[in-house]
Scaffold this active site. Sequence first.
Site, short mmCIF file in Angstrom:
data_model
loop_
_atom_site.label_atom_id
_atom_site.label_comp_id
_atom_site.label_asym_id
_atom_site.label_seq_id
_atom_site.Cartn_x
_atom_site.Cartn_y
_atom_site.Cartn_z
N PRO A 2 29.71 -39.80 10.23
CA PRO A 2 28.67 -40.83 10.27
C PRO A 2 27.56 -40.62 9.25
O PRO A 2 26.93 -39.57 9.21
CB PRO A 2 28.13 -40.75 11.70
CG PRO A 2 28.65 -39.50 12.27
CD PRO A 2 29.72 -38.96 11.41
N GLU A 3 27.36 -41.60 8.41
CA GLU A 3 26.20 -41.66 7.54
C GLU A 3 25.42 -42.90 7.98
O GLU A 3 25.69 -43.44 9.05
CB GLU A 3 26.63 -41.72 6.07
CG GLU A 3 27.45 -40.47 5.67
CD GLU A 3 27.90 -40.47 4.22
OE1 GLU A 3 27.22 -41.08 3.39
OE2 GLU A 3 28.93 -39.85 3.93
N HIS A 95 35.98 -33.95 24.70
CA HIS A 95 34.72 -33.50 24.10
C HIS A 95 33.49 -34.25 24.58
O HIS A 95 32.53 -34.40 23.83
CB HIS A 95 34.79 -33.56 22.57
CG HIS A 95 36.08 -33.03 21.99
ND1 HIS A 95 36.48 -31.73 22.19
CD2 HIS A 95 37.07 -33.62 21.26
CE1 HIS A 95 37.65 -31.53 21.58
NE2 HIS A 95 38.03 -32.67 21.03
N ARG A 157 12.50 -33.81 -9.77
CA ARG A 157 13.35 -32.69 -9.39
C ARG A 157 14.07 -32.12 -10.59
O ARG A 157 14.33 -32.82 -11.56
CB ARG A 157 14.39 -33.15 -8.35
CG ARG A 157 13.82 -33.35 -6.96
CD ARG A 157 13.34 -32.03 -6.44
NE ARG A 157 12.65 -32.17 -5.18
CZ ARG A 157 13.24 -31.99 -3.99
NH1 ARG A 157 14.50 -31.71 -3.92
NH2 ARG A 157 12.54 -32.10 -2.89
#
Length: 283
Positions: A2-3, A95, A157
């Site tokens: 998932p993004e 799960h 950056r």
Amino acid sequence: MPELPEVEVVRRGLVPHVVGREISSVEVLHPRPVRRHLPGPIDFADRLVGRTLLEPARRGKYLWLPLDDGEAILTHLGMSGQFRVDPPGTPDQAHVRVRLRFADGGPELRFCDQRMFGGMQVSDADGGIPPEIAHIAPDPFEDAYDPDRVVAAIRRRRTGIKRALLDQTLVSGIGNIYADESLWLARVHYAQATDAMSAPRVRELLAAVRTVMGEALEQGGTSFDSLYVHVNGESGYFDRSLNAYGQEDLPCPRCGTPIRREAFMNRSSYRCPRCQRLPRSRR
DNA sequence: TAAAGTCCCTGTTTGC
DNA sequence: TGCAAACAGGGACTTT
């Protein structure tokens, strides 16, 4: 995995199932998914009982379920987290880690997570963005998103462009899949030095990010080997639209050159060796 | 297996 | 020059 688009699909899917419902009981079946809730699993459960859920919100890959007292259940799906809505008594899928039951006796909410990179915690959000994720930058679909600021921050950056795209403090919501897809669309090499990119070029790349994630959202998100599914268990279709990610040795849809997979940041990066070249170093 | 996203730790660079 | 803060990069975590 998932993004942003997948998390947004989950958020939208949750809305009709949780808004206005009062939690009657909470069951934590594995401690790891609530590890970020420092007071522990029992406190996690106790804090939620009797609370009513409001409309789910999202920033980047984080999703939170606001409560009627200003707190919120802050969640991250990690790489394999899922929310499932199932009638009480329905056999658990594999799960299941946390279960929320509701006072109306209707469908319960299950947080499932095979690999348990994801998690939940009760946050003192005070009706706004949870403080735990205050350091995360706005994602490209928020009103607070300011492309000019992101362009400037990226160019300040001194690192590779993909690393910058994945840095959630610069712009949030982008993971490995959409980073590769956006770089392919904008024809940028993942290792391109950020401080050597022109502002228009970075802006172009950010536009590609929005385009790619917007299209994925329309298609219900990307799905891989059942790790990501909608709250009803259905998966998205965007994986049929991928141009670069996972396409090793397949022809680039633009020029036909075989897509190459390269190790980068302990992960895989997929790129077209012809469309996405590294410019000669300026130094 | 290798793969994912985030946090944490370490080492480096920047700014005052 | 000295110190703190910011930045950059790498590994741990977890499962099948």
